[in-house]
Design a protein around this motif. Structure first.
Motif, PDB file in Angstrom:
ATOM      1  N   TYR A 134      44.609  33.479  35.542  1.00 33.73           N
ATOM      2  CA  TYR A 134      43.237  33.929  35.710  1.00 33.73           C
ATOM      3  C   TYR A 134      42.726  35.172  35.459  1.00 33.73           C
ATOM      4  O   TYR A 134      41.957  35.919  36.414  1.00 33.73           O
ATOM      5  N   LEU A 142      44.264  32.336  47.181  1.00 34.12           N
ATOM      6  CA  LEU A 142      45.284  33.530  46.659  1.00 34.12           C
ATOM      7  C   LEU A 142      45.370  33.139  45.136  1.00 34.12           C
ATOM      8  O   LEU A 142      45.678  34.035  44.370  1.00 34.12           O
ATOM      9  N   LYS A 144      40.030  39.633  51.152  1.00 32.68           N
ATOM     10  CA  LYS A 144      38.971  38.743  50.562  1.00 32.68           C
ATOM     11  C   LYS A 144      38.793  37.449  50.811  1.00 32.68           C
ATOM     12  O   LYS A 144      37.717  36.844  51.114  1.00 32.68           O
ATOM     13  N   SER A 145      39.969  36.656  50.906  1.00 30.98           N
ATOM     14  CA  SER A 145      39.872  35.148  50.842  1.00 30.98           C
ATOM     15  C   SER A 145      39.425  34.918  52.210  1.00 30.98           C
ATOM     16  O   SER A 145      38.838  33.882  52.344  1.00 30.98           O
ATOM     17  N   LYS A 148      43.650  32.131  42.972  1.00 30.54           N
ATOM     18  CA  LYS A 148      42.668  32.284  41.924  1.00 30.54           C
ATOM     19  C   LYS A 148      42.638  33.868  41.732  1.00 30.54           C
ATOM     20  O   LYS A 148      42.163  34.374  40.645  1.00 30.54           O
ATOM     21  N   GLN A 149      43.574  34.698  42.494  1.00 35.63           N
ATOM     22  CA  GLN A 149      43.649  35.917  42.335  1.00 35.63           C
ATOM     23  C   GLN A 149      45.265  36.531  41.667  1.00 35.63           C
ATOM     24  O   GLN A 149      45.632  37.404  41.739  1.00 35.63           O
ATOM     25  N   ALA A 151      44.119  40.826  48.822  1.00 39.13           N
ATOM     26  CA  ALA A 151      43.220  39.493  48.316  1.00 39.13           C
ATOM     27  C   ALA A 151      43.584  38.503  49.602  1.00 39.13           C
ATOM     28  O   ALA A 151      42.372  37.782  49.618  1.00 39.13           O
ATOM     29  N   LYS A 193      44.526  37.996  36.052  1.00 40.73           N
ATOM     30  CA  LYS A 193      45.124  38.769  36.937  1.00 40.73           C
ATOM     31  C   LYS A 193      46.626  38.754  36.702  1.00 40.73           C
ATOM     32  O   LYS A 193      47.200  37.815  36.425  1.00 40.73           O
TER      33      LYS A 193
END
Ligand SMILES: *Cc1c(COP(=O)(O)O)cnc(C)c1O
Length: 409
Positions: free
Chosen positions: A24, A354, A403-404, A356-357, A400, A26
């Protein structure tokens, strides 16, 4: 003292091409090593070389390629025997993996059990070190006992005498828990088994890649591991067994390669290790597993251990700064794994965000459902580390996480 390769994570990462990719958009952060590890270039090259140059069936051809393939396969067995410090390479049986090896013992050594005998396991076992023993107990009318753990995820050693006795014929336990990271005192457990005349079966699926193993020093009767968790291919694994047991045990499967002579009246079996390797084995897998072991052998194992324990402690300390976190497995003797939940958040949702990061963690029961029942949870988020992971990756993972959690709360 042999000259070992300097332990430099930056240089090690160069050896693993799959780590150099974007997910994605990253940088991939791969923290699912407990499920399977990435492979170094030397292993990838040897897979390619085998199929493009050396491919032939082993142990039967007179021709050049067959002899070359046989030599490489048998050399790999010797490499593995040296790595484990087995007393002879005939004690190294190639299997499909840890699961296959435990089934082999349960079916073959299991034939020596009688009604009323007992098998002892622990409360932190992987399904593959539970189910084959249940099947054996059903088949032979034996009973299965389970040594419990405390909240920290440590075996209740002080209670072991309530679970082991002269009836116990097999004591099977994991060296390191794939869910909790607990490192069990296996030498002590082996001694306990022997004190009661039981054999000790060590599930090494999570220890072979993290700790130096010396099967003679441990004095275990069996030790098992999977190739794919130790930087080698899937579909190949190893069963180490003491020669005296392997000689006594009947074959597990019948077919080619495991025989000396076949007539319709009677078949005589091949000697060790071939007695337990019916049919064409995973030849490329066996050879490449040897390359993976050679890759690891370049390093001083204590450097690997130190690095991975440092990562585990570092991740755990940072995770403890989150509100509402529960970490499962708080033994002082712990490595490679950090399993946790954030109260009010489902592990699957956290794992998905996670991902998605670019971060690969595992969510779920990790093939240890009875352990999840013990903690009364459906699953955890699990980070599991390998020699190529870095502190910087953990820092990125922690941000991350931050953020999540804010998105999910
Ligand atoms: C992965 C694992 C197994 C099973 O290994 P397979 O490669 O799936 O056969 C068994 N025990 C432990 C502790 C594991 O981590």
């Amino acid at each position: 003292m042999e000259n070992k390769r300097r332990f430099s994570v930056r240089e090690i990462r160069e050896d693993f091409p799959s780590l150099r990719q974007l997910v994605y958009g990253k940088n991939l952060v791969y923290f699912d090593n407990g499920a399977t590890s990435q492979k170094p270039q030397s292993v990838l090259d040897s897979i390619n070389k085998f199929y493009s140059k050396d491919n032939a069936n082993i142990h039967r051809g007179v021709h050049h390629l067959s002899q070359k393939a046989t030599n490489e396969f048998e050399e790999s067995r010797k490499t593995i025997a040296r790595f484990l410090n087995a007393s002879t390479h005939e004690e190294i049986i190639f299997t499909k993996g840890t699961t296959d090896g435990i089934n082999l013992i349960a079916f073959s050594f299991g034939e020596l059990l009688k009604e009323g005998d007992e098998v002892l396991i622990t409360a932190m076992e992987h399904h593959s070190n539970i189910v084959p023993w249940q099947m054996l107990c059903e088949r032979k009318k034996c009973s299965l006992k389970v040594l419990p753990i405390n909240e920290n995820g440590e075996l209740l050693l002080e209670e072991i005498d309530q679970y082991i006795s002269e009836k116990t014929k097999i004591f099977a336990f994991t060296h390191i828990s794939n869910t909790l990271g607990t490192v069990n005192p296996i030498k002590e457990l082996v001694q306990k088994a022997h004190q009661f005349g039981a054999v000790a079966v060590v599930d090494g699926a999570q220890s072979i890649q993290h700790k130096p193993i010396d099967v003679q020093d441990l004095n275990c009767d069996f030790y098992l591991f999977s190739g794919h968790k130790v930087y080698g291919p899937t579909g190949i694994g190893v069963l180490y067994g003491k020669e005296k047991w392997l000689e006594k045990m009947p074959p597990y499967q019948g077919g080619g390669d495991m025989i000396k002579k076949v007539t319709f009246q009677k078949t005589t079996y091949n000697e060790l290790p071939f007695k337990f390797e019916a049919g064409t084995p995973h030849i490329a897998g066996g050879i490449c597993l040897g390359k993976a072991i050679e890759y690891l052998s370049q390093f001083n194992f204590h450097d690997i251990e130190k690095h991975e324990t440092m990562l585990t402690d570092y991740a755990q300390d940072l995770l403890y700064t989150f509100e509402d976190i529960v970490i499962y497995g708080e033994s002082k003797h712990k490595t490679g794994v950090v399993s946790f939940n954030i109260e009010g958040i489902h592990p699957f949702d956290l794992g998905t965000l996670l991902d998605k990061q670019g971060i690969a963690v595992r969510t779920g029961h990790h093939c240890t459902q009875p352990l999840m029942d013990f903690y009364k949870i459906p699953g955890t988020v699990r980070c599991s580390f390998a020699l190529y992971n870095t502190k910087e990756e953990i820092d990125f993972f922690i941000s991350a996480m931050d953020k999540s959690i804010r998105m999910l709360k």
